[in-house]
Design an enzyme around this catalytic site. Sequence first.
Site, PDB file in Angstrom:
ATOM      1  N   ASP A  17     -50.069  25.252 -39.741  1.00 38.12           N
ATOM      2  CA  ASP A  17     -51.149  25.920 -39.012  1.00 38.12           C
ATOM      3  C   ASP A  17     -51.233  27.324 -39.603  1.00 38.12           C
ATOM      4  O   ASP A  17     -50.501  28.230 -39.184  1.00 38.12           O
ATOM      5  CB  ASP A  17     -50.851  25.998 -37.510  1.00 38.12           C
ATOM      6  CG  ASP A  17     -50.522  24.641 -36.905  1.00 38.12           C
ATOM      7  OD1 ASP A  17     -51.189  23.663 -37.275  1.00 38.12           O
ATOM      8  OD2 ASP A  17     -49.609  24.568 -36.065  1.00 38.12           O
ATOM      9  N   THR A  18     -52.094  27.502 -40.586  1.00 40.20           N
ATOM     10  CA  THR A  18     -52.076  28.735 -41.365  1.00 40.20           C
ATOM     11  C   THR A  18     -52.445  29.958 -40.554  1.00 40.20           C
ATOM     12  O   THR A  18     -51.979  31.067 -40.862  1.00 40.20           O
ATOM     13  CB  THR A  18     -53.027  28.618 -42.571  1.00 40.20           C
ATOM     14  OG1 THR A  18     -54.332  28.257 -42.106  1.00 40.20           O
ATOM     15  CG2 THR A  18     -52.533  27.574 -43.539  1.00 40.20           C
ATOM     16  N   CYS A  19     -53.271  29.808 -39.520  1.00 41.57           N
ATOM     17  CA  CYS A  19     -53.674  30.964 -38.724  1.00 41.57           C
ATOM     18  C   CYS A  19     -52.502  31.537 -37.935  1.00 41.57           C
ATOM     19  O   CYS A  19     -52.537  32.705 -37.528  1.00 41.57           O
ATOM     20  CB  CYS A  19     -54.800  30.583 -37.768  1.00 41.57           C
ATOM     21  SG  CYS A  19     -56.359  30.191 -38.598  1.00 41.57           S
ATOM     22  N   PHE A  20     -51.479  30.720 -37.692  1.00 38.06           N
ATOM     23  CA  PHE A  20     -50.362  31.143 -36.852  1.00 38.06           C
ATOM     24  C   PHE A  20     -49.027  31.190 -37.601  1.00 38.06           C
ATOM     25  O   PHE A  20     -48.009  31.529 -37.013  1.00 38.06           O
ATOM     26  CB  PHE A  20     -50.233  30.191 -35.654  1.00 38.06           C
ATOM     27  CG  PHE A  20     -51.500  30.058 -34.863  1.00 38.06           C
ATOM     28  CD1 PHE A  20     -51.892  31.054 -33.987  1.00 38.06           C
ATOM     29  CD2 PHE A  20     -52.316  28.941 -35.014  1.00 38.06           C
ATOM     30  CE1 PHE A  20     -53.068  30.935 -33.264  1.00 38.06           C
ATOM     31  CE2 PHE A  20     -53.495  28.818 -34.295  1.00 38.06           C
ATOM     32  CZ  PHE A  20     -53.878  29.809 -33.412  1.00 38.06           C
ATOM     33  N   PHE A  21     -49.032  30.837 -38.892  1.00 37.11           N
ATOM     34  CA  PHE A  21     -47.805  30.797 -39.692  1.00 37.11           C
ATOM     35  C   PHE A  21     -46.809  29.805 -39.074  1.00 37.11           C
ATOM     36  O   PHE A  21     -45.620  30.093 -38.956  1.00 37.11           O
ATOM     37  CB  PHE A  21     -47.181  32.197 -39.794  1.00 37.11           C
ATOM     38  CG  PHE A  21     -46.265  32.379 -40.981  1.00 37.11           C
ATOM     39  CD1 PHE A  21     -46.028  31.367 -41.905  1.00 37.11           C
ATOM     40  CD2 PHE A  21     -45.618  33.597 -41.184  1.00 37.11           C
ATOM     41  CE1 PHE A  21     -45.183  31.549 -42.995  1.00 37.11           C
ATOM     42  CE2 PHE A  21     -44.764  33.803 -42.275  1.00 37.11           C
ATOM     43  CZ  PHE A  21     -44.550  32.778 -43.168  1.00 37.11           C
TER      44      PHE A  21
END
Length: 211
Positions: free
Chosen positions: A108-112
Site C-alpha cells: 500500500d504505497t500511500c501508507f508505506f
Amino acid sequence: QLLSLLTWEELEERICGRRDIDIDLLKRHTEYGPGVDRNAPHIQYLWKTLEGFTQLQRRRFVKFAFAQERLPSTDEGFCHPKIRMLIKSSRYHSKKSANQDNALPHADTCFFNVEIPAYSSEEIMRKRLTTVVNLDWGMSGDDIGAEQSLQSVLASSAPRMPPQSQAQGRASRGTRSSSAQTGSSSTVGTALPNLAAVLNASASSNDPRQS
C-alpha cells in the site's frame, strides 16, 4: 545565509533524503501489524535479503513499497514527520491451501505498508523480492499494473507455439480470458498457473550475483 553554510549535497540530503538506504535505520522504524511476529523466520529472511541487496535494489524496494526512492537519513527525520514501514500479515496467511512460496509481496504505497508472504526459505524470499523490484508496478504492488507486468513476463517466457497450434490457442483464449476477468488483481500472486517457474527464471536472470 543559512544556505551558504551547506554544500549542495548536504542541502539535497536535507530536502530529498539520503540516496543510500540504511537497512538498520529502516529496521528501527518498522512496525509490525497484528499477527506478524518480528522474530518469525520469513521476517528474518526479509531483512537478510534487503541487507544483501545493492543500493539500487534497495531503492527499488522502497519505490515498490512507498512510491519513492529515498528515505530520511536520521532517526529524527523518520519521527518528524512520522514515517514508518508497516509489515502487515499476508492475505494468504489464513488460506491453509495456499502455497505462499508462489505468492508475491504486496504494498500500500500511500501508507508505506507491505505484505510479506511466509516464504519457506531465504532463497525464495530473495527470488520474490528480486522479481518485484525489477517489475514496473505503477503506484501499488497489487494493482492491475502488477498483473499486466506478470502477464508480460509469462508471455515473454512462454515457448512459441507451432503454426498448427496457434489456431487452437486462439479458439481457447476466449474461455481463459473470460474466466480471468472474474478474478481479482489482488490475488495475482496465486492466480497465474505457471507463476513459480516464471518467477524463478526471472529472478535468476536479474540476480546480480549470477553475473
